[in-house]
Design a protein around this motif. Sequence first.
Motif, PDB file in Angstrom:
ATOM      1  N   ILE A 128      -7.483  11.347   0.938  1.00 26.87           N
ATOM      2  CA  ILE A 128      -8.390  12.739   1.050  1.00 26.87           C
ATOM      3  C   ILE A 128      -9.597  12.347   0.385  1.00 26.87           C
ATOM      4  CG2 ILE A 128      -8.652  15.115   0.544  1.00 26.87           C
ATOM      5  CD1 ILE A 128      -5.766  15.496   0.832  1.00 26.87           C
ATOM      6  N   GLY A 129      -9.651  11.901  -0.853  1.00 25.68           N
ATOM      7  CA  GLY A 129     -10.924  11.594  -1.803  1.00 25.68           C
ATOM      8  C   GLY A 129     -11.706  10.476  -1.094  1.00 25.68           C
ATOM      9  N   VAL A 130     -11.056   9.389  -0.456  1.00 26.71           N
ATOM     10  CA  VAL A 130     -11.601   8.394  -0.006  1.00 26.71           C
ATOM     11  C   VAL A 130     -12.536   8.500   1.377  1.00 26.71           C
ATOM     12  CG1 VAL A 130     -10.385   7.273   1.753  1.00 26.71           C
ATOM     13  CG2 VAL A 130     -11.654   5.883   0.259  1.00 26.71           C
ATOM     14  N   VAL A 131     -12.378   9.612   1.893  1.00 27.58           N
ATOM     15  CA  VAL A 131     -13.358  10.049   3.058  1.00 27.58           C
ATOM     16  C   VAL A 131     -14.823  10.221   2.862  1.00 27.58           C
ATOM     17  CG1 VAL A 131     -13.668  11.850   4.938  1.00 27.58           C
ATOM     18  CG2 VAL A 131     -11.467  10.920   4.530  1.00 27.58           C
ATOM     19  N   PRO A 132     -15.144  11.192   1.738  1.00 31.29           N
ATOM     20  CA  PRO A 132     -16.614  11.286   1.364  1.00 31.29           C
ATOM     21  C   PRO A 132     -17.241  10.109   0.744  1.00 31.29           C
ATOM     22  CG  PRO A 132     -15.109  12.684   0.031  1.00 31.29           C
ATOM     23  CD  PRO A 132     -14.185  11.861   1.208  1.00 31.29           C
ATOM     24  N   LEU A 133     -16.083   9.221   0.032  1.00 32.56           N
ATOM     25  CA  LEU A 133     -16.656   7.889  -0.673  1.00 32.56           C
ATOM     26  C   LEU A 133     -17.044   6.913   0.359  1.00 32.56           C
ATOM     27  CD1 LEU A 133     -13.931   7.702  -3.649  1.00 32.56           C
ATOM     28  CD2 LEU A 133     -16.596   8.337  -3.491  1.00 32.56           C
ATOM     29  N   VAL A 134     -16.436   6.744   1.493  1.00 30.02           N
ATOM     30  CA  VAL A 134     -16.695   5.924   2.512  1.00 30.02           C
ATOM     31  C   VAL A 134     -18.148   6.366   3.172  1.00 30.02           C
ATOM     32  CG1 VAL A 134     -16.001   5.027   4.635  1.00 30.02           C
ATOM     33  CG2 VAL A 134     -14.452   5.142   2.700  1.00 30.02           C
ATOM     34  N   LEU A 135     -18.180   7.664   3.363  1.00 29.27           N
ATOM     35  CA  LEU A 135     -19.106   8.044   4.304  1.00 29.27           C
ATOM     36  C   LEU A 135     -20.513   8.061   3.352  1.00 29.27           C
ATOM     37  CD1 LEU A 135     -17.753  11.213   6.051  1.00 29.27           C
ATOM     38  CD2 LEU A 135     -17.935   8.943   6.819  1.00 29.27           C
ATOM     39  N   PHE A 136     -20.396   8.453   2.289  1.00 26.74           N
ATOM     40  CA  PHE A 136     -21.660   8.396   1.210  1.00 26.74           C
ATOM     41  C   PHE A 136     -22.063   7.112   0.968  1.00 26.74           C
ATOM     42  CE2 PHE A 136     -20.577  12.934  -0.192  1.00 26.74           C
ATOM     43  CZ  PHE A 136     -21.701  13.528   0.196  1.00 26.74           C
ATOM     44  N   THR A 137     -21.105   6.109   0.898  1.00 26.01           N
ATOM     45  CA  THR A 137     -21.524   4.648   0.744  1.00 26.01           C
ATOM     46  C   THR A 137     -21.929   4.112   1.840  1.00 26.01           C
ATOM     47  OG1 THR A 137     -19.277   4.534  -1.029  1.00 26.01           O
ATOM     48  CG2 THR A 137     -20.365   2.528   0.088  1.00 26.01           C
ATOM     49  N   TYR A 138     -21.435   4.407   3.158  1.00 27.21           N
ATOM     50  CA  TYR A 138     -22.096   4.074   4.128  1.00 27.21           C
ATOM     51  C   TYR A 138     -23.387   4.420   4.492  1.00 27.21           C
ATOM     52  CZ  TYR A 138     -22.836   2.794   9.140  1.00 27.21           C
ATOM     53  OH  TYR A 138     -23.217   2.498  10.329  1.00 27.21           O
ATOM     54  N   ALA A 139     -23.695   5.704   4.103  1.00 25.19           N
ATOM     55  CA  ALA A 139     -24.854   6.362   4.375  1.00 25.19           C
ATOM     56  C   ALA A 139     -25.898   5.684   3.440  1.00 25.19           C
ATOM     57  CB  ALA A 139     -24.906   7.801   4.071  1.00 25.19           C
ATOM     58  N   ARG A 140     -25.580   5.451   2.279  1.00 27.28           N
ATOM     59  CA  ARG A 140     -26.624   4.545   1.476  1.00 27.28           C
ATOM     60  C   ARG A 140     -26.987   3.241   2.093  1.00 27.28           C
ATOM     61  NH1 ARG A 140     -24.227   6.533  -4.537  1.00 27.28           N
ATOM     62  NH2 ARG A 140     -24.834   8.547  -4.305  1.00 27.28           N
ATOM     63  N   ALA A 141     -26.128   2.706   2.339  1.00 28.98           N
ATOM     64  CA  ALA A 141     -26.235   1.312   3.105  1.00 28.98           C
ATOM     65  C   ALA A 141     -27.409   1.504   4.390  1.00 28.98           C
ATOM     66  CB  ALA A 141     -24.952   0.484   3.436  1.00 28.98           C
ATOM     67  N   PHE A 142     -26.847   2.503   5.159  1.00 33.16           N
ATOM     68  CA  PHE A 142     -27.755   2.761   6.278  1.00 33.16           C
ATOM     69  C   PHE A 142     -29.009   3.211   6.025  1.00 33.16           C
ATOM     70  CE2 PHE A 142     -28.939   5.481   9.971  1.00 33.16           C
ATOM     71  CZ  PHE A 142     -28.882   4.877  11.132  1.00 33.16           C
ATOM     72  N   ASN A 143     -29.416   3.794   4.759  1.00 35.69           N
ATOM     73  CA  ASN A 143     -30.630   4.283   4.468  1.00 35.69           C
ATOM     74  C   ASN A 143     -31.394   3.319   3.781  1.00 35.69           C
ATOM     75  OD1 ASN A 143     -30.538   6.753   5.788  1.00 35.69           O
ATOM     76  ND2 ASN A 143     -29.584   7.819   4.117  1.00 35.69           N
ATOM     77  N   GLU A 144     -30.636   2.098   3.701  1.00 30.22           N
ATOM     78  CA  GLU A 144     -31.320   0.882   2.843  1.00 30.22           C
ATOM     79  C   GLU A 144     -31.378   1.213   1.299  1.00 30.22           C
ATOM     80  OE1 GLU A 144     -34.369  -0.763   5.081  1.00 30.22           O
ATOM     81  OE2 GLU A 144     -33.209  -1.043   6.816  1.00 30.22           O
ATOM     82  N   GLU A 145     -30.471   2.013   0.886  1.00 32.50           N
ATOM     83  CA  GLU A 145     -30.508   2.339  -0.706  1.00 32.50           C
ATOM     84  C   GLU A 145     -29.627   1.523  -1.236  1.00 32.50           C
ATOM     85  OE1 GLU A 145     -29.665   6.467  -0.827  1.00 32.50           O
ATOM     86  OE2 GLU A 145     -31.527   7.034   0.068  1.00 32.50           O
TER      87      GLU A 145
END
Length: 170
Positions: free
Chosen positions: A119-136
């Motif tokens: 359950i906890g890994v879902v937001p972690l994966v999505l936030f991690t991916y979003a940061r890469a996608f936004n080149e942060e």
Amino acid sequence: MSKQLVNRLITVVSIVIPVVVAVLFRVKIDGYDFSFLPPIYASINALTAVLLVAALWSIKNGKRTLHEFFMRTCIALSLLFLVMYVAYHMTSNPTGFGGEGVIRYVYYFILVTHIILSIGVVPLVLFTYARAFNEEFDRHKKLARITFPIWLYVAVTGVVVYLMISPYYA
């Protein structure tokens, strides 16, 4: 899309997924036999674990495109797993663990930690991916150091749970 909107969307998705899964677990659909799914979604977990390690290796060796491919594949595999897992549980009766003694406690410890961390890994994966996608990438790397071991644990323990309960499937 603004960062605030993306963050809100990730938060909503991270809440909706476990709630919907919990609700769907209470729905039983008769007439379908998806008993073939558990070894398939356990294999998907195993492949995810291997690809997570491959993704880490690739980024550590400067192969960013390969890393991106592996990570997108891991996300796609996780979604495929979720669909199969829910489909199986909506069409099958629960399987009880038949082990006794210490192994029973080991099984339930692994199962409970697996469920909580999945359950906890879902937001972690999505936030991690979003940061890469936004080149942060600095923020991505910082969060990925937390996300990676949790996601790997969830993938590996998914296989372990399957292997431990598979003798008790009807």
